[in-house]
Design a protein around this motif. Structure first.
Motif, PDB file in Angstrom:
ATOM      1  N   UNK A 181       0.826  -1.203   0.000  1.00 52.71           N
ATOM      2  CA  UNK A 181       0.000   0.000   0.000  1.00 52.71           C
ATOM      3  C   UNK A 181       0.864   1.258   0.000  1.00 52.71           C
ATOM      4  N   UNK A 182       0.323   2.313  -0.601  1.00 47.41           N
ATOM      5  CA  UNK A 182       0.916   3.640  -0.514  1.00 47.41           C
ATOM      6  C   UNK A 182       0.012   4.447   0.406  1.00 47.41           C
ATOM      7  N   UNK A 183       0.581   4.974   1.489  1.00 43.14           N
ATOM      8  CA  UNK A 183      -0.192   5.730   2.467  1.00 43.14           C
ATOM      9  C   UNK A 183      -0.113   7.212   2.154  1.00 43.14           C
ATOM     10  N   UNK A 184      -1.273   7.857   2.117  1.00 46.02           N
ATOM     11  CA  UNK A 184      -1.352   9.286   1.847  1.00 46.02           C
ATOM     12  C   UNK A 184      -1.584  10.032   3.159  1.00 46.02           C
ATOM     13  N   UNK A 185      -1.259  11.304   3.151  1.00 53.46           N
ATOM     14  CA  UNK A 185      -1.428  12.120   4.362  1.00 53.46           C
ATOM     15  C   UNK A 185      -2.885  12.467   4.615  1.00 53.46           C
ATOM     16  N   UNK A 186      -3.726  12.300   3.604  1.00 52.89           N
ATOM     17  CA  UNK A 186      -5.150  12.621   3.751  1.00 52.89           C
ATOM     18  C   UNK A 186      -5.836  11.615   4.669  1.00 52.89           C
ATOM     19  N   UNK A 187      -6.725  12.129   5.496  1.00 54.41           N
ATOM     20  CA  UNK A 187      -7.510  11.279   6.394  1.00 54.41           C
ATOM     21  C   UNK A 187      -8.976  11.661   6.241  1.00 54.41           C
ATOM     22  N   UNK A 188      -9.827  10.662   6.101  1.00 56.56           N
ATOM     23  CA  UNK A 188     -11.271  10.886   6.066  1.00 56.56           C
ATOM     24  C   UNK A 188     -11.710  11.088   7.518  1.00 56.56           C
ATOM     25  N   UNK A 189     -11.801  12.340   7.921  1.00 57.36           N
ATOM     26  CA  UNK A 189     -12.039  12.675   9.338  1.00 57.36           C
ATOM     27  C   UNK A 189     -13.339  12.080   9.876  1.00 57.36           C
ATOM     28  N   UNK A 190     -14.413  12.129   9.078  1.00 55.75           N
ATOM     29  CA  UNK A 190     -15.694  11.607   9.561  1.00 55.75           C
ATOM     30  C   UNK A 190     -15.632  10.096   9.763  1.00 55.75           C
ATOM     31  N   UNK A 191     -14.939   9.392   8.882  1.00 51.83           N
ATOM     32  CA  UNK A 191     -14.784   7.941   9.005  1.00 51.83           C
ATOM     33  C   UNK A 191     -13.891   7.620  10.196  1.00 51.83           C
ATOM     34  N   UNK A 192     -12.817   8.357  10.340  1.00 53.15           N
ATOM     35  CA  UNK A 192     -11.887   8.152  11.443  1.00 53.15           C
ATOM     36  C   UNK A 192     -12.589   8.317  12.790  1.00 53.15           C
ATOM     37  N   UNK A 193     -13.370   9.384  12.918  1.00 52.93           N
ATOM     38  CA  UNK A 193     -14.086   9.635  14.170  1.00 52.93           C
ATOM     39  C   UNK A 193     -15.100   8.531  14.451  1.00 52.93           C
ATOM     40  N   UNK A 194     -15.820   8.110  13.427  1.00 52.12           N
ATOM     41  CA  UNK A 194     -16.823   7.050  13.600  1.00 52.12           C
ATOM     42  C   UNK A 194     -16.174   5.731  13.997  1.00 52.12           C
ATOM     43  N   UNK A 195     -15.039   5.405  13.396  1.00 56.73           N
ATOM     44  CA  UNK A 195     -14.346   4.161  13.731  1.00 56.73           C
ATOM     45  C   UNK A 195     -13.828   4.183  15.165  1.00 56.73           C
TER      46      UNK A 195
END
Length: 89
Positions: free
Chosen positions: A54-68
């Protein structure tokens, strides 16, 4: 495993899903994470993928992260919406 966060955007560099974007929905151990995109890989059946593929990007899906992190229910539509809003689908 350093720097890997739930909700982080990744793309596959090997396998059948090569060049597809996903969201990290689980961390298994130092070698594997669980990824899903709501389309090819649903949230109910995430793909166990080696970190080195995998290639990891600096972007984070904030709403998904918070829900998880809060153990809230996430739908496949939520994943697709997050990836689409970042112009990755």
């Amino acid at each position: 495993m350093e720097g890997i966060t739930l909700g982080q955007i990744v793309h596959s560099k090997a396998g059948r899903d090569k060049d597809r974007y996903f969201i990290v929905v689980g961390i298994v151990d130092n070698d594997y994470v669980l990824i899903a995109d709501g389309d090819l890989r649903k949230i109910d059946n995430p793909k166990k993928k080696k970190i080195k593929h995998l290639v990891f990007h600096k972007k984070i899906a904030e709403n998904i992260s918070a829900s998880l992190k809060e153990k809230k229910h996430i739908t496949d539509a939520d994943l697709r919406k997050s990836l689409t809003s970042m112009d990755l689908l």
